[in-house]
Design an enzyme around this catalytic site. Structure first.
Site, PDB file in Angstrom:
ATOM      1  N   LYS A   8     -15.041 -23.875  18.509  1.00 54.90           N
ATOM      2  CA  LYS A   8     -16.346 -23.768  17.549  1.00 54.90           C
ATOM      3  C   LYS A   8     -17.491 -24.352  18.426  1.00 54.90           C
ATOM      4  O   LYS A   8     -17.411 -24.729  19.554  1.00 54.90           O
ATOM      5  CB  LYS A   8     -16.237 -24.760  16.418  1.00 54.90           C
ATOM      6  CG  LYS A   8     -14.935 -24.663  15.400  1.00 54.90           C
ATOM      7  CD  LYS A   8     -15.137 -23.119  14.854  1.00 54.90           C
ATOM      8  CE  LYS A   8     -13.833 -22.696  14.137  1.00 54.90           C
ATOM      9  NZ  LYS A   8     -12.403 -22.861  14.632  1.00 54.90           N
TER      10      LYS A   8
HETATM   11  C1  LIG Z   1     -13.888 -19.906   8.117  1.00 55.97           C
HETATM   12  C2  LIG Z   1     -12.906 -21.217   8.543  1.00 55.97           C
HETATM   13  N1  LIG Z   1     -13.061 -22.396   7.740  1.00 55.97           N
HETATM   14  C3  LIG Z   1     -12.169 -23.355   8.074  1.00 55.97           C
HETATM   15  C4  LIG Z   1     -11.398 -23.434   9.226  1.00 55.97           C
HETATM   16  C5  LIG Z   1     -10.804 -24.793   9.532  1.00 55.97           C
HETATM   17  O1  LIG Z   1     -11.396 -25.694  10.472  1.00 55.97           O
HETATM   18  P1  LIG Z   1     -10.369 -26.659  10.917  1.00 55.97           P
HETATM   19  O2  LIG Z   1      -9.525 -26.163  11.995  1.00 55.97           O
HETATM   20  O3  LIG Z   1     -11.137 -27.654  11.775  1.00 55.97           O
HETATM   21  O4  LIG Z   1      -9.614 -27.414   9.865  1.00 55.97           O
HETATM   22  C6  LIG Z   1     -11.716 -22.528  10.087  1.00 55.97           C
HETATM   23  C7  LIG Z   1     -10.847 -22.594  11.360  1.00 55.97           C
HETATM   24  O5  LIG Z   1     -11.448 -21.706  12.568  1.00 55.97           O
HETATM   25  C8  LIG Z   1     -12.502 -21.242   9.957  1.00 55.97           C
HETATM   26  O6  LIG Z   1     -12.592 -20.359  10.749  1.00 55.97           O
END
Ligand SMILES: Cc1ncc(COP(=O)(O)O)c(C=O)c1O
Length: 425
Positions: free
Chosen positions: A197
């Protein structure tokens, strides 16, 4: 034998191609040396790494409240939990997103209601309107793969039904759409600092909120016990009783906050590189008529960290073959819908939501999204890509499309409504 366009690995975060500068490492090293790793210790809020990171986020995004947490999933769940929806409430979300979005809805006690995506893989607001009912208690919007959703249209539906909107802005930190940062349109915005990210701390995330009382509840729920939520307010805190809320230990630690804060200095540069590489590549493949590059909802409302295009006139089998041919040329291309690749961005692979249903039954729930995804190819564009990498990508796409066009008449446009998809077989 035909020589591949490139033999070097395609740069991606999971091969170590990350946008982290040596200078960024000083702050977490200092945080480690301080031996104060927990955010709620004897120090004043503004003297902690998490407090400073949150202040920087508030300034950057222009929001009144920001909370650093342990992941993007935790941030989405906290955004929903702090709305105090009744258990089992329906929460609308798109059928094209990472499985973490519906998972976060479930974590918050809700039930995901899947909404179609249009041919550009954006949340389909017309389908949202069709599926709205008094049972739908909130909407989770996703700015998937760094493309903004149509927030004015979605907010209009939410206002009509008087329900809140939580933005899963996990893939879109730094994206400004219509003059506003994604994540700041709705009642709450969730971001991630996982390695792929805009800010990379391995794991992590943050939540932004407009309303002070909702924010206070989110802070308590994240694990601020025994009055610690009050430290997040410079003035008098909202009058909530923290004992009314469970504690989920979604806090961010000091080491990660120090790293994320340091990386913010280079975020504008990262965004510039992403945009300039993306625009360069898209410009150089614009004449390839069989390719439909994903279009933004308003001009310029994308980050550029992923190139998604569709081959709308061919079968899913051919899309899968084109992705494989691109991989043979040295580019990490993925057909989003491939029978041999259980991609968790495709809703039919969220079997945890549909126990007892067959994949064909699940796909039939969102026929348009199924069709659009079956035509789509996804290529990561890391901010570490050089111009030479971009030229390789252009050459690989042109080579594969030209080769397939000369050997397969089926790459020629056909009527979209006779398109075969693997799932139709
Ligand atoms: C659209 C989206 N939402 C939520 C997440 C979850 O994020 P995390 O891995 O920090 O929990 C991701 C992870 O890539 C994502 O692409």
């Amino acid at each position: 034998m035909d020589k591949a366009v490139r033999t070097l690995p395609w740069p991606t975060y999971d091969k170590g191609n990350v946008f982290v500068d040596d200078e960024d490492l000083g702050a977490p090293r200092q945080a480690l040396a301080n031996r104060l790793y927990f955010r709620y210790d004897y120090r004043a809020y503004n003297d902690t790494e998490t407090g400073r990171f949150e202040a920087a986020l508030r300034r950057y995004l222009g929001v009144p409240h920001a909370l650093a947490v342990s992941s993007g999933t935790a941030a989405i769940a906290l955004g929903l939990m702090s709305l105090e929806l009744e258990p089992g409430a329906l929460v609308a979300c798109p059928g094209f997103t990472f499985a973490a979005t519906p998972s976060a809805i479930m974590l918050a006690g809700g039930r995901p209601l899947l909404i179609e995506c249009d041919h550009n893989l954006h949340f389909d607001v017309a389908d949202l309107e069709r599926k709205m009912s008094p049972a739908v208690r909130a909407i989770v919007v996703v700015h998937m793969r760094g493309f903004a959703s149509d927030m004015p249209a979605i907010l209009a539906v939410a206002n009509k039904w008087n329900i809140p909107v939580v933005e899963d802005a996990v893939p879109s930190l730094g994206l400004v759409a219509g003059g506003k940062h994604t994540g700041t349109f709705g009642d709450a915005g969730a971001f991630s600092t996982q390695s792929d990210k805009s800010l990379n701390t391995g794991e992590g995330g943050f939540l932004v909120c407009r309303d002070a009382t909702q924010f206070a509840k989110a802070v308590v729920l994240s694990g601020a016990y025994e009055g610690r939520f009050k430290r997040h307010f410079a003035g008098p805190p909202p009058e909530i009783c923290d004992l009314d809320y469970p504690l989920f230990s979604f806090r961010m630690d000091e080491i990660r906050a120090a790293l994320a804060h340091a990386e913010m200095a280079r975020l504008p540069r990262r965004l510039e590189i992403l945009r300039s590489n993306y625009d360069y590549v898209v410009d150089q493949i614009a004449d390839l008529e069989r390719i439909s590059v994903r279009q933004p909802v308003i001009p310029g409302s994308y980050l550029g960290d992923s190139l998604i295009f569709r081959l709308p006139h061919v079968s899913n089998d051919h899309v899968v073959q084109v992705a494989a041919a691109l991989r043979s040329e040295g580019v990490d291309a993925r057909a989003l819908a491939s029978a041999n690749d259980p991609n968790v961005r495709c809703f039919w692979n969220w079997r945890f939501l549909f126990r007892g249903k067959s994949p064909a039954e699940i796909r039939a729930l969102l026929p348009a999204t199924t069709q659009h995804l079956s035509h789509a190819i996804d290529i990561p564009m890391s901010p570490t890509l050089t111009r030479a990498d971009c030229d390789d990508l252009i050459r690989a796409i042109r080579k594969v499309m030209q080769r397939r066009a000369s050997s397969h008449a089926d790459l020629a446009p056909r009527s979209a409504d006779v398109v075969e998809t693997a799932e139709a077989k």
